[in-house]
Design a protein around this motif. Structure first.
Motif, PDB file in Angstrom:
ATOM      1  N   LEU A 156       0.828  -1.212   0.000  1.00  0.00           N
ATOM      2  CA  LEU A 156       0.000   0.000   0.000  1.00  0.00           C
ATOM      3  C   LEU A 156       0.861   1.260   0.000  1.00  0.00           C
ATOM      4  CD1 LEU A 156      -2.729  -1.145   2.545  1.00  0.00           C
ATOM      5  CD2 LEU A 156      -2.990  -0.925   0.064  1.00  0.00           C
ATOM      6  N   MET A 157       1.953   1.240   0.742  1.00  0.00           N
ATOM      7  CA  MET A 157       2.842   2.400   0.767  1.00  0.00           C
ATOM      8  C   MET A 157       3.465   2.646  -0.599  1.00  0.00           C
ATOM      9  SD  MET A 157       4.701   2.004   4.498  1.00  0.00           S
ATOM     10  CE  MET A 157       5.718   3.480   4.269  1.00  0.00           C
ATOM     11  N   GLN A 158       3.909   1.568  -1.268  1.00  0.00           N
ATOM     12  CA  GLN A 158       4.500   1.715  -2.590  1.00  0.00           C
ATOM     13  C   GLN A 158       3.450   2.149  -3.611  1.00  0.00           C
ATOM     14  OE1 GLN A 158       7.865   1.558  -2.873  1.00  0.00           O
ATOM     15  NE2 GLN A 158       7.605   1.284  -0.670  1.00  0.00           N
ATOM     16  N   LEU A 159       2.233   1.650  -3.455  1.00  0.00           N
ATOM     17  CA  LEU A 159       1.142   1.995  -4.362  1.00  0.00           C
ATOM     18  C   LEU A 159       0.892   3.497  -4.355  1.00  0.00           C
ATOM     19  CD1 LEU A 159      -1.150   0.813  -6.198  1.00  0.00           C
ATOM     20  CD2 LEU A 159      -2.590   0.809  -4.146  1.00  0.00           C
ATOM     21  N   THR A 160       0.949   4.136  -3.193  1.00  0.00           N
ATOM     22  CA  THR A 160       0.680   5.570  -3.093  1.00  0.00           C
ATOM     23  C   THR A 160       1.852   6.414  -3.567  1.00  0.00           C
ATOM     24  OG1 THR A 160       1.465   5.669  -0.790  1.00  0.00           O
ATOM     25  CG2 THR A 160      -0.870   5.205  -1.141  1.00  0.00           C
ATOM     26  N   ARG A 161       3.044   5.800  -3.680  1.00  0.00           N
ATOM     27  CA  ARG A 161       4.234   6.547  -4.111  1.00  0.00           C
ATOM     28  C   ARG A 161       4.468   6.445  -5.612  1.00  0.00           C
ATOM     29  NH1 ARG A 161       7.999   4.142   0.783  1.00  0.00           N
ATOM     30  NH2 ARG A 161       7.221   5.522   2.443  1.00  0.00           N
ATOM     31  N   GLY A 162       3.831   5.458  -6.235  1.00  0.00           N
ATOM     32  CA  GLY A 162       4.045   5.208  -7.649  1.00  0.00           C
ATOM     33  C   GLY A 162       5.099   4.144  -7.843  1.00  0.00           C
ATOM     34  N   ALA A 163       4.690   2.925  -8.195  1.00  0.00           N
ATOM     35  CA  ALA A 163       5.630   1.817  -8.318  1.00  0.00           C
ATOM     36  C   ALA A 163       5.096   0.777  -9.289  1.00  0.00           C
ATOM     37  CB  ALA A 163       5.879   1.177  -6.949  1.00  0.00           C
ATOM     38  N   GLY A 164       6.020  -0.005  -9.856  1.00  0.00           N
ATOM     39  CA  GLY A 164       5.640  -1.109 -10.719  1.00  0.00           C
ATOM     40  C   GLY A 164       5.393  -2.366  -9.912  1.00  0.00           C
ATOM     41  N   LEU A 165       5.022  -3.436 -10.595  1.00  0.00           N
ATOM     42  CA  LEU A 165       4.627  -4.669  -9.913  1.00  0.00           C
ATOM     43  C   LEU A 165       5.743  -5.234  -9.046  1.00  0.00           C
ATOM     44  CD1 LEU A 165       2.650  -6.954  -9.370  1.00  0.00           C
ATOM     45  CD2 LEU A 165       3.387  -8.028 -11.492  1.00  0.00           C
TER      46      LEU A 165
END
Length: 340
Positions: free
Chosen positions: A131-140
């Motif tokens: 969830l933290m990476q999702l809000t920062r912008g990240a690939g799979l």
């Protein structure tokens, strides 16, 4: 706390992981908190050999009590205990603590010949990271983050509880009246990760655990398909076939650099793709050539003229040459003018 012999084994560890751990020399990262304490006793139940390493940051009144508990368990169950005490500045504490902790663990691993480092990260932690990476912008690949079994430079990182939720571990501890400690900093909302844990990750696991666990399994299989190339490794030199798609390239590079001990930031990924030749964190050289990408530790070492001329003729990037010279790697093994 009951004796371990009176505990009834619970199916909390994967059989494949148990088999791997039983043939490995294992070091458990032990804090005295609920997660690492649960893993301590689950390893005992399965007769898995391990020793423990504990870091005392001296940040709380109970820090010394936790260290004493680690010593008590080590004495009771005949485990070797390694301890490290440090005092860190409050500024960027979590980053500094992680760096100190893993330096300590890796020094023990190399000095005493351990094969695996065990961590008690669980399903809630995995979702929290996602969830933290999702809000920062990240690939799979970045979204998935930690894996149950992960190869690193000198050892294997194993997280045997990554498929188990926090609530199950808590029930295990309470059911068998096992002593553990609670770090009150884990409830402080001044840390962003605690906000994600309390407001999002834990409630989602509570209501949708089965679906979340299944989704992670599917995504992990998909992630494997997104890494279509196989790098050739010669000591700590990696030769990676260059793809036309830089997204695939950076995913492979990210995985290799992590194996060498560095977690890439977004700025570092951008620098690699922009320059095609750089040194990450002052430690690892990443160089793009016509058909492949070379990755190796970055060294500054005087070389004789004959070796440098051979490197020039073989079109070996200058940032890689010192490592090849120091490691006595045969230049003909690189074949930079051919596809691997």
């Amino acid at each position: 706390m009951r004796e371990i012999n009176s505990l009834q084994p619970l199916p909390l560890l994967h059989n494949a992981t148990i088999d791997l751990l039983k043939t490995s020399k294992n070091l458990l990262a032990f804090s005295g908190g609920g997660d690492s304490t649960a893993l301590f006793f689950l390893l005992l139940e399965q007769n898995i050999p391990f020793d423990i390493a504990h870091v005392n940051y001296q940040t709380r009144e109970q820090s010394d009590v936790e260290e004493a508990y680690a010593k008590k368990l080590a004495d009771t169950y005949n485990k070797q205990l390694f301890t490290f005490t440090c005092k860190l500045e409050n500024a960027n504490f979590e980053h500094s603590a992680r760096k100190e902790r893993y330096t300590f663990f890796e020094n023990i691993i190399q000095e005493h010949g351990y094969n695996s480092l065990l961590s008690a990260h669980h399903l809630n932690d995995k979702l929290e990271w996602f969830l933290m990476q999702l809000t920062r912008g990240a690939g799979l690949v970045e979204l998935l983050g930690m894996q149950e079994i992960e190869e690193r430079e000198h050892y294997t990182m194993i997280r045997p509880l990554l498929h188990v939720n926090k609530k199950t571990l808590q029930a295990y501890l309470e059911n068998y009246k096992i002593t553990y400690f609670t770090d009150e900093s884990n409830t402080s909302f001044k840390h962003v990760r605690n906000q994600f844990r309390h407001h999002y990750a834990n409630p989602l696991i509570e209501n949708y655990e089965e679906g979340i666990a299944k989704s992670f399994r599917y995504m992990e299989e998909d992630a494997k398909r997104l890494l279509p190339h196989q790098a050739t490794r010669i000591k700590d030199l990696f030769l990676l076939p260059k793809d036309e798609d830089d997204l695939i390239n950076i995913r492979h590079i990210d995985k290799i650099v992590k194996l060498l001990g560095i977690l890439l930031s977004k700025a570092q990924r951008d620098e690699i793709l922009k320059t095609k030749s750089c040194v990450v964190g002052g430690k690892i050289a990443v160089c793009f050539e016509e058909k492949m990408i070379l990755i190796a530790p970055y060294l500054k070492q005087a070389m004789d003229k004959k070796f440098k001329e051979r490197c020039r003729q073989a079109r070996i990037p200058s940032k890689i040459r010192s490592y090849l010279f120091t490691s006595h790697i045969d230049l003909s093994a690189l074949r930079l003018d051919h596809t691997l």
